[in-house]
Design a protein around this motif. Sequence first.
Motif, PDB file in Angstrom:
ATOM      1  N   TYR A   1       0.868  -1.180   0.000  1.00 31.07           N
ATOM      2  CA  TYR A   1       0.000   0.000   0.000  1.00 31.07           C
ATOM      3  C   TYR A   1       0.902   1.226   0.000  1.00 31.07           C
ATOM      4  CZ  TYR A   1      -3.161   3.719   1.132  1.00 31.07           C
ATOM      5  OH  TYR A   1      -3.853   4.914   1.076  1.00 31.07           O
TER       6      TYR A   1
ATOM      7  N   ASP B   1      -2.141  -5.692  -3.622  1.00 27.44           N
ATOM      8  CA  ASP B   1      -2.142  -4.259  -3.347  1.00 27.44           C
ATOM      9  C   ASP B   1      -3.488  -3.788  -2.812  1.00 27.44           C
ATOM     10  OD1 ASP B   1      -0.766  -1.547  -3.758  1.00 27.44           O
ATOM     11  OD2 ASP B   1      -2.657  -1.277  -4.831  1.00 27.44           O
ATOM     12  N   SER B   2      -3.441  -2.879  -1.846  1.00 26.40           N
ATOM     13  CA  SER B   2      -4.668  -2.338  -1.243  1.00 26.40           C
ATOM     14  C   SER B   2      -5.053  -1.006  -1.885  1.00 26.40           C
ATOM     15  CB  SER B   2      -4.470  -2.171   0.266  1.00 26.40           C
ATOM     16  OG  SER B   2      -4.179  -3.392   0.881  1.00 26.40           O
ATOM     17  N   PHE B   3      -5.062  -0.982  -3.223  1.00 23.09           N
ATOM     18  CA  PHE B   3      -5.423   0.202  -3.993  1.00 23.09           C
ATOM     19  C   PHE B   3      -4.537   1.397  -3.643  1.00 23.09           C
ATOM     20  CE2 PHE B   3      -9.232  -2.418  -4.318  1.00 23.09           C
ATOM     21  CZ  PHE B   3      -9.503  -2.336  -5.679  1.00 23.09           C
ATOM     22  N   SER B   4      -3.240   1.229  -3.928  1.00 25.09           N
ATOM     23  CA  SER B   4      -2.279   2.305  -3.699  1.00 25.09           C
ATOM     24  C   SER B   4      -2.634   3.530  -4.536  1.00 25.09           C
ATOM     25  CB  SER B   4      -0.867   1.835  -4.065  1.00 25.09           C
ATOM     26  OG  SER B   4      -0.424   0.828  -3.177  1.00 25.09           O
TER      27      SER B   4
ATOM     28  N   ILE C   1       1.821   0.539  -8.264  1.00 19.95           N
ATOM     29  CA  ILE C   1       1.381  -0.350  -9.343  1.00 19.95           C
ATOM     30  C   ILE C   1       2.135  -0.065 -10.636  1.00 19.95           C
ATOM     31  CG2 ILE C   1      -0.584  -1.061 -10.757  1.00 19.95           C
ATOM     32  CD1 ILE C   1      -0.592  -2.065  -7.863  1.00 19.95           C
TER      33      ILE C   1
ATOM     34  N   GLN D   1      -5.495  -6.417  -6.843  1.00 17.33           N
ATOM     35  CA  GLN D   1      -5.876  -5.388  -5.887  1.00 17.33           C
ATOM     36  C   GLN D   1      -7.121  -5.813  -5.118  1.00 17.33           C
ATOM     37  OE1 GLN D   1      -5.799  -1.866  -8.679  1.00 17.33           O
ATOM     38  NE2 GLN D   1      -4.400  -1.054  -7.120  1.00 17.33           N
TER      39      GLN D   1
END
Length: 295
Positions: free
Chosen positions: A9, A33-36, A41, A53
């Motif tokens: 993240y 990924d936690s929506f960086s 990304i 994600q």
Amino acid sequence: MISIYILTYNEEVDIADCIESVIRLSDDVIIVDSFSSDKTIEIASRYPVQIVQHKFESHGQQRTWMLKTIPTKNQWVYILEADERMTPELFAECIAASQRQQAIGYYVAERVMFMGQWIRRSTQYPRYQMRLFDKDKVWFTDYGHTEREVCSGSVDFLKETYPHYTCSKGLSRWIEKHNRYSTDEAKETLRQLEKGAVSWQQLLWGKSEVERRRALKDLSLRIPLRPLVRWFYMYFILGGILDGKAGFAWCTLQAFYEYLILLKVEEFKTHPTLTMSVSNTIESKELNKLPQKLT
């Protein structure tokens, strides 16, 4: 072979070096990924890795979700976080351990890198984390701001360690995220105090470092002047004084963190409605912004 999960993240500072440490070793690297909102990304996409994600809910839930949902090429997996690195020596030991299959999971010790050096004494080395395991026999639950593993079988320990660059994104981010962590730790402290006694058997005769450390943490929740006691324990008893300037800084930061927890425990006791209020605020506004690392 072993599949590698990398939890991220907003890791644009670390993600390239993290991937570089594993890309030539494993045939299956998966970014979870936690929506960086930064370039994490974009940077990860330059490498031959799988990127998935998923909205972050908690550390335990994120890990359990990825284990159950994301297919891997290999049955054995290793969890790596972006500010950590895999070493060729550790990977070779992981391969050998997975082939022996004498246990369903293995703990690995971290080497905390802070202010340009390994601070071995101040960090209670060796501190072990469950990192290598058969993905069908381990899952995770939440504990405070972090997670704890649940294993359906025997576990063991690896000899090799991994470097953890705990402050690679700067001191301001470390302080900011530990301020958030302290809220969850305060709520967990209240739950632990309500549950009852310390496990003296595990504290004195625990079968592993993990059991003894967790029992010691439960005991520490009940010690008066906990921040000062922790600083003294880390700096003088553990030998942080021998880690030089970095050791003094690390011990002081950890005492500060304990003080934040203690203050929030008292705040929640005085104003019980704040516990629910804080939880709702995090859920509605910050849930997807929580970073993925405990120092």
